[in-house]
Design a protein around this motif. Structure first.
Motif, PDB file in Angstrom:
ATOM      1  N   LEU A   1       0.945  -1.086  -0.050  1.00  0.00           N
ATOM      2  CA  LEU A   1      -0.015   0.057   0.008  1.00  0.00           C
ATOM      3  C   LEU A   1       0.790   1.274  -0.119  1.00  0.00           C
ATOM      4  O   LEU A   1       0.533   2.193  -0.512  1.00  0.00           O
ATOM      5  CB  LEU A   1      -0.861   0.062   1.181  1.00  0.00           C
ATOM      6  CG  LEU A   1      -2.232  -0.892   1.079  1.00  0.00           C
ATOM      7  CD1 LEU A   1      -2.726  -0.892   2.656  1.00  0.00           C
ATOM      8  CD2 LEU A   1      -3.301  -0.410   0.417  1.00  0.00           C
ATOM      9  N   GLU A   2       2.054   1.167   0.652  1.00  0.00           N
ATOM     10  CA  GLU A   2       2.943   2.307   0.995  1.00  0.00           C
ATOM     11  C   GLU A   2       3.501   2.760  -0.386  1.00  0.00           C
ATOM     12  O   GLU A   2       3.580   3.846  -1.039  1.00  0.00           O
ATOM     13  CB  GLU A   2       4.071   2.239   1.803  1.00  0.00           C
ATOM     14  CG  GLU A   2       3.633   2.273   3.304  1.00  0.00           C
ATOM     15  CD  GLU A   2       2.845   0.813   3.736  1.00  0.00           C
ATOM     16  OE1 GLU A   2       2.593   0.757   4.977  1.00  0.00           O
ATOM     17  OE2 GLU A   2       2.912  -0.169   2.933  1.00  0.00           O
ATOM     18  N   ASP A   3       3.880   1.699  -1.265  1.00  0.00           N
ATOM     19  CA  ASP A   3       4.479   1.743  -2.663  1.00  0.00           C
ATOM     20  C   ASP A   3       3.453   2.269  -3.508  1.00  0.00           C
ATOM     21  O   ASP A   3       3.698   3.142  -4.509  1.00  0.00           O
ATOM     22  CB  ASP A   3       5.033   0.415  -3.049  1.00  0.00           C
ATOM     23  CG  ASP A   3       6.317  -0.262  -2.540  1.00  0.00           C
ATOM     24  OD1 ASP A   3       7.134   0.709  -1.703  1.00  0.00           O
ATOM     25  OD2 ASP A   3       6.234  -1.338  -2.338  1.00  0.00           O
ATOM     26  N   VAL A   4       2.193   1.658  -3.502  1.00  0.00           N
ATOM     27  CA  VAL A   4       1.089   2.391  -4.351  1.00  0.00           C
ATOM     28  C   VAL A   4       0.806   3.727  -4.044  1.00  0.00           C
ATOM     29  O   VAL A   4       0.549   4.560  -5.251  1.00  0.00           O
ATOM     30  CB  VAL A   4      -0.331   1.572  -4.090  1.00  0.00           C
ATOM     31  CG1 VAL A   4      -1.316   2.153  -5.144  1.00  0.00           C
ATOM     32  CG2 VAL A   4      -0.031   0.069  -4.571  1.00  0.00           C
ATOM     33  N   GLU A   5       0.942   4.072  -2.837  1.00  0.00           N
ATOM     34  CA  GLU A   5       0.862   5.724  -2.432  1.00  0.00           C
ATOM     35  C   GLU A   5       1.798   6.445  -3.216  1.00  0.00           C
ATOM     36  O   GLU A   5       1.519   7.357  -3.637  1.00  0.00           O
ATOM     37  CB  GLU A   5       0.879   5.698  -1.159  1.00  0.00           C
ATOM     38  CG  GLU A   5       0.741   7.232  -0.504  1.00  0.00           C
ATOM     39  CD  GLU A   5       0.872   7.467   0.838  1.00  0.00           C
ATOM     40  OE1 GLU A   5      -0.117   7.962   1.625  1.00  0.00           O
ATOM     41  OE2 GLU A   5       1.725   7.026   1.348  1.00  0.00           O
ATOM     42  N   SER A   6       2.803   5.813  -3.267  1.00  0.00           N
ATOM     43  CA  SER A   6       4.006   6.611  -3.861  1.00  0.00           C
ATOM     44  C   SER A   6       3.878   6.627  -5.236  1.00  0.00           C
ATOM     45  O   SER A   6       4.157   7.809  -6.177  1.00  0.00           O
ATOM     46  CB  SER A   6       5.510   5.779  -3.490  1.00  0.00           C
ATOM     47  OG  SER A   6       6.473   6.455  -4.178  1.00  0.00           O
ATOM     48  N   LEU A   7       3.414   5.563  -6.056  1.00  0.00           N
ATOM     49  CA  LEU A   7       3.144   5.506  -7.204  1.00  0.00           C
ATOM     50  C   LEU A   7       2.034   6.591  -7.613  1.00  0.00           C
ATOM     51  O   LEU A   7       2.139   7.302  -8.768  1.00  0.00           O
ATOM     52  CB  LEU A   7       2.791   4.065  -7.890  1.00  0.00           C
ATOM     53  CG  LEU A   7       3.632   3.007  -7.941  1.00  0.00           C
ATOM     54  CD1 LEU A   7       3.269   1.672  -8.129  1.00  0.00           C
ATOM     55  CD2 LEU A   7       4.830   3.264  -9.040  1.00  0.00           C
ATOM     56  N   THR A   8       1.090   6.546  -7.046  1.00  0.00           N
ATOM     57  CA  THR A   8       0.172   7.657  -7.162  1.00  0.00           C
ATOM     58  C   THR A   8       0.532   8.976  -7.263  1.00  0.00           C
ATOM     59  O   THR A   8      -0.093   9.834  -8.117  1.00  0.00           O
ATOM     60  CB  THR A   8      -1.308   7.266  -6.324  1.00  0.00           C
ATOM     61  OG1 THR A   8      -1.571   5.907  -6.209  1.00  0.00           O
ATOM     62  CG2 THR A   8      -2.424   7.871  -6.648  1.00  0.00           C
TER      63      THR A   8
END
Length: 951
Positions: free
Chosen positions: A455-462
């Motif tokens: 989820l943290e990675d997806v937040e960064s991607l977004t």
């Protein structure tokens, strides 16, 4: 040579292959040609060293060529390809041909299951993602095939096969992917139709996971739902949060008089899923239901292209010279429902639908489109974005998931990727969901990354803009795999005028009015109407304002605005500040209007500093400060005026900067105010500087000095003006502190009469409040009540909410002093505890006094500490100090003081006070010592703090 990859891995070869070789072969078999360098990064991306990645790729490819011979082609420099057949290809082809039995004979288990089970490999993120996504894709295809075959078996009357197929679907591994809500619905409907006992457990599991499911209630209803349809595909999105739209569309379809129902809304909002879902609910009312995808047809498509798509979907004759008549003859008198999906590219041909309806009395259309068709008799049903409150806790969501359908849908997508929503990740999930702002496609694209990212990675991607693109997502159409591509499809359908309008409107930072769109961007009412109809803009009819969905705005900003738009934007919003030149209620209304434009005003001010002549913005300094002051945006104003000072050091900048510095408790406001007095400044700038210096002197207890500044301010203004009356009120405040009660009363009465003449009733109430405080100092509670009561009547009449609260507080205190507890409670009940932290603190303080009157000392202290905490949360150190002094004055019982100070000693509040408010704490120390009778110094940690700040 053939690969078997679904279930137990088999390779038609005498050679043995390692798990990693099988993975590489599987990937190569699914691609026509692959770059060697890409393959190296794809498989060995977890290795930091580029040479090591390339070395591994070369070694493995050479090893595979020795085993496969010509099957593996390395002849083209830099590329590799493999000529291998696989069960995966056959599986997908059989599903395409609707031969579900053959397809499922091939599906013997999850994709590359043995590699996953026996794997002792470290994989790169991309290879890991490819493996997981394909495993999910093929299982979802298998699930769909099982249910399609089960529906075929139901129509053939083979109930044993129906039950067997549905249970196989239900027991597919849920660690790979969960069934979606519509899958549970289909399983339950099939089992209920044959009265199988497993129908109820499937329904119960679904209801534990999802809301808004409309299950058949009995075998008869389930049988009706299974009537014949053609072309209805699997839903793109689960129908979470669409309960009202489902009910509305169902009701519309039951009304035979409605022939065309257009579901419209922005791309990715879920129009197709809603159409398919509801059509399944009502298909028993029709002889046939057809789903016609028009996605392949562009805006250049002809009428004939559209008619050929319809004839193909209905198996109607397509060689006829008059295709409309051929279709009409084929449909005849049958009750037919046609779902025309993605019609926006064909809007120019929408009259064909009217011609068909004229010839076929029982024909009905559901049209999904990104804009209305503008046909007579068309019923428009616009899909709204999914809901998500501005603030939400995990517990609140758990108690009522329906209040946040965006989170519900994202939770479904998360679960299919093996990620569960929990208390410790709720805030992170909620932050991601808010970025999508209720758009289902955006939620789906973000969730697709969870198969191989946290989820943290997806937040960064977004945050970088990559999270809304998923090119490898195979279960939705290609144009829906990237949010920008989705909007681009609609954008290309706009006329050039509307395309430029959209690009220019993206300059607005917040919602905007029609007047702003016209004056700044030259956009006509017709263009705005078309952009709303095309779902590029949202229109709030109540507020009469237009706005963007954040993701649409990001797309529009990439288009680039026309030259000169920024300057026109700056000039328009600087002119808007003229609203603040009004007085009284008109100014209050101006603050309300401008508050919705705050971001654009800030942008306009910064633009004007860089591009416009200083004379243009200097004239608006006072209006800007008045607005920001009354909107309580002092920090923003401080930044704007500090940048203004870099461009000009004129008095109009310095005086307004100093005012905001004073409001924020910054001591350098005095230096700037003194500079203004030394300049050849305008009267209003001099007046503001005198008020600042007077207020600062009052804070320091220098009341004679403060009175002198306010008297000078009074002398500046004509005697029958609002500014003169304000100066009289400020003088009265200081005279009250000096014990000059008679002078203070005279000045307040004079000010009130003047405010009455000017119809400044808000100022009348304010002056009355000051007068009530005067009578409080004079220990005349009856006069306090008389004055405050009259003012409260006026505040109630004009709905001056803040003044109502202040007057209720002072009335409650007055009745407490008169021991009239019943009347005190009456005014206490009117205090709005939830309005602001300050009022909460005041409420707690009054409660403390009430409890102290009843000799409940410990309870009174607890209430007072609650007031201190409220002020601490507001980071209002001045408020804390004021409360401390007020508490000491209100509670003559000195035994209370040490316990309160001891609380301070043990809390972080005291450190905050001593570090940030050295001068003010030093000023109040003698008051503390006097109230404590000397015992205050006997608290060692506090004594050290006091010594530090007083020496």
């Amino acid at each position: 040579m053939k690969l078997r990859l679904l279930g137990q891995i088999e390779i038609d070869s005498s050679s043995a292959f390692s798990d990693l070789e099988i993975l590489i072969l599987s990937y190569l078999a699914s691609n026509a040609k692959v770059s060697r360098s890409y393959l190296a990064d794809f498989v060995w991306g977890h290795l930091d060293n580029l040479k090591n990645r390339q070395k591994n790729a070369s070694e493995y490819l050479l090893a595979l060529q020795s085993k496969l011979g010509k099957t593996l082609d390395l002849s083209e420099k830099g590329f590799v390809s493999v000529n291998l057949a696989s069960d995966v290809q056959d599986f997908l082809e059989n599903i395409e041909q609707q031969d579900y039995q053959k397809a499922l004979e091939l599906y013997q288990g999850p994709f590359l299951e043995d590699v996953e089970r026996n794997r002792r490999l470290t994989l790169g993120e991309e290879l890991e993602s490819w493996l997981i996504e394909n495993r999910e894709l093929f299982q979802s295809k298998a699930l769909e095939a099982l249910l399609n075959w089960a529906e075929q078996a139901y129509r053939q009357g083979n109930q044993d096969l129906v039950r067997s197929l549905v249970l196989k679907a239900f027991y597919l591994p849920k660690n790979i992917s969960y069934p979606l809500p519509q899958d549970y619905d289909r399983m339950h409907t099939l089992l209920l139709a044959i009265e199988a006992r497993e129908a109820e457990p499937i329904k119960n599991e679904a209801l534990e996971l999802f809301d808004d499911l409309s299950f058949a209630s009995n075998p008869g209803e389930a049988s009706e739902r299974l009537s014949n349809t053609k072309g209805l595909t699997r839903l793109s999105f689960p129908l979470i949060g669409r309960k009202q739209e489902i009910a509305t569309l169902k009701e519309l379809l039951l009304d035979a008089n409605l022939k065309i129902i257009t579901l419209f809304g922005m791309g990715g909002i879920g129009k197709t899923s809603l159409a398919i879902y509801v059509s399944n609910l009502v298909k028993d009312r029709f002889d046939q239901v057809f789903f016609v995808s028009l996605e392949a047809l562009t805006k250049d498509a002809t009428q004939k292209d559209l008619l050929l798509s319809l004839t193909q979907a209905l198996d109607a004759p397509s060689q006829h010279s008059d295709l409309i008549n051929a279709l009409a003859w084929h449909i005849g008198h049958k009750k037919v429902l046609m779902i025309l999906d993605n019609f926006e590219s064909l809007k120019q041909h929408s009259l064909i639908l009217s011609k068909l309806l004229d010839r076929c009395e029982n024909l009905r259309f559901i049209v999904t489109s990104r804009e209305a068709l503008s046909l007579d008799g068309e019923y428009l049903l616009k899909l709204s974005l999914l809901s998500s409150p501005e603030a939400l806790s995990f517990d609140s969501y758990q108690n009522n998931p329906r209040q946040a359908s965006s989170i519900q849908l994202f939770e479904v997508f998360m679960r299919t990727k093996g990620t569960m929503l929990q208390k410790d990740n709720f805030d992170l999930v909620y932050g991601l969901v808010k970025k999508a702002k209720g758009l289902p496609l955006a939620l789906k694209l973000m969730s697709s990354w969870l198969s191989s990212f946290s989820l943290e990675d997806v937040e960064s991607l977004t945050a970088k803009g990559d999270g809304f693109s998923a090119p490898d997502l195979l279960d939705i159409s290609e144009r829906h795999r990237d949010i920008i591509a989705t909007f681009k499809v609609s954008f290309d359908l706009l006329e050039t005028t509307e395309q430029r309008a959209l690009a220019n409107l993206a300059l607005f930072k917040a919602d905007f009015s029609y007047d702003a769109a016209r004056e700044v961007c030259g956009v006509s009412a017709l263009s705005l109407k078309r952009l709303v109809e095309a779902s590029f803009l949202e229109h709030d009819k109540v507020q009469r304002r237009y706005g963007f969905h954040p993701l649409v705005k990001e797309f529009a900003k990439t288009l680039g605005s026309d030259l000169g738009i920024e300057e026109r934007h700056a000039e328009y919003f600087l002119q808007r500040l003229e609203l603040m030149s009004a007085e009284g209620e008109l100014r209050t209304n101006a603050v309300k209007q401008l508050s919705s434009e705050l971001e654009d005003i800030s942008l306009a001010w910064n633009t004007s500093l860089n591009t416009l002549a200083s004379e243009t913005w200097l004239t608006q300094c006072r209006n800007l400060r008045l607005f920001l002051d009354q909107a309580n945006r002092h920090a923003l104003g401080l930044g704007l005026f500090q940048r203004s000072l870099e461009k000009s050091n004129k008095a109009s900048v310095l005086s307004n900067l100093a005012w905001l510095q004073m409001r924020m408790g910054l001591s350098n406001c005095e230096e700037n105010a003194q500079k203004v007095l030394s300049m050849n400044a305008e009267t209003l700038d001099i007046s503001a500087s005198l008020i600042i210096l007077g207020a600062r002197a009052e804070e320091k207890g220098l009341y004679e000095e403060a009175l002198g500044y306010f008297q000078k301010d009074y002398e500046l203004h004509p005697k029958q003006t609002n500014l003169a009356a304000t100066a009289l009120t400020n003088m009265a405040l200081i005279e009250t502190e000096l014990g000059q009660f008679s002078k203070a009363e005279t000045h307040l009465i004079e000010a009130k009469n003047l405010f009455y003449k000017l119809k400044r009733f808000d100022q009348v109430v304010w002056a009355s409040y000051i007068q009530a405080l005067l009578y409080e100092q004079m220990e005349s509670p009856q006069d306090v009540i008389r004055t405050a009561d009259q003012a409260l009547e006026l505040a109630d009449k004009y709905s001056f909410k803040h003044q109502q609260q202040s007057l209720c507080r002072i009335l409650a205190e007055a009745y407490l002093n008169l021991k009239n507890l019943e009347q005190a409670k009456l005014y206490l009940s009117r205090l709005d505890k939830a309005s602001t932290g300050w009022l909460k603190a005041k409420y707690s303080l009054i409660q403390a006094k009430y409890l102290n009157q009843k000799r409940k000392t410990s309870a009174a202290n607890a209430q007072f500490i609650e007031a201190l905490i409220e002020m601490y949360h507001l980071q209002d150190e001045s408020g804390i100090l004021s409360l401390l002094v007020e508490y000491i004055y209100l509670f003559p019982d000195k035994d209370n003081v040490p316990s309160i100070l001891n609380y301070l000693r043990q809390s972080i509040i005291w450190n905050q006070l001593t570090i940030r408010n050295k001068n003010r704490v030093e000023h109040f120390v003698p008051t503390f010592i006097k109230a404590d009778g000397g015992r205050f110094l006997n608290l060692p940690p506090l004594e050290a703090s006091l010594h530090l700040i007083t020496h």
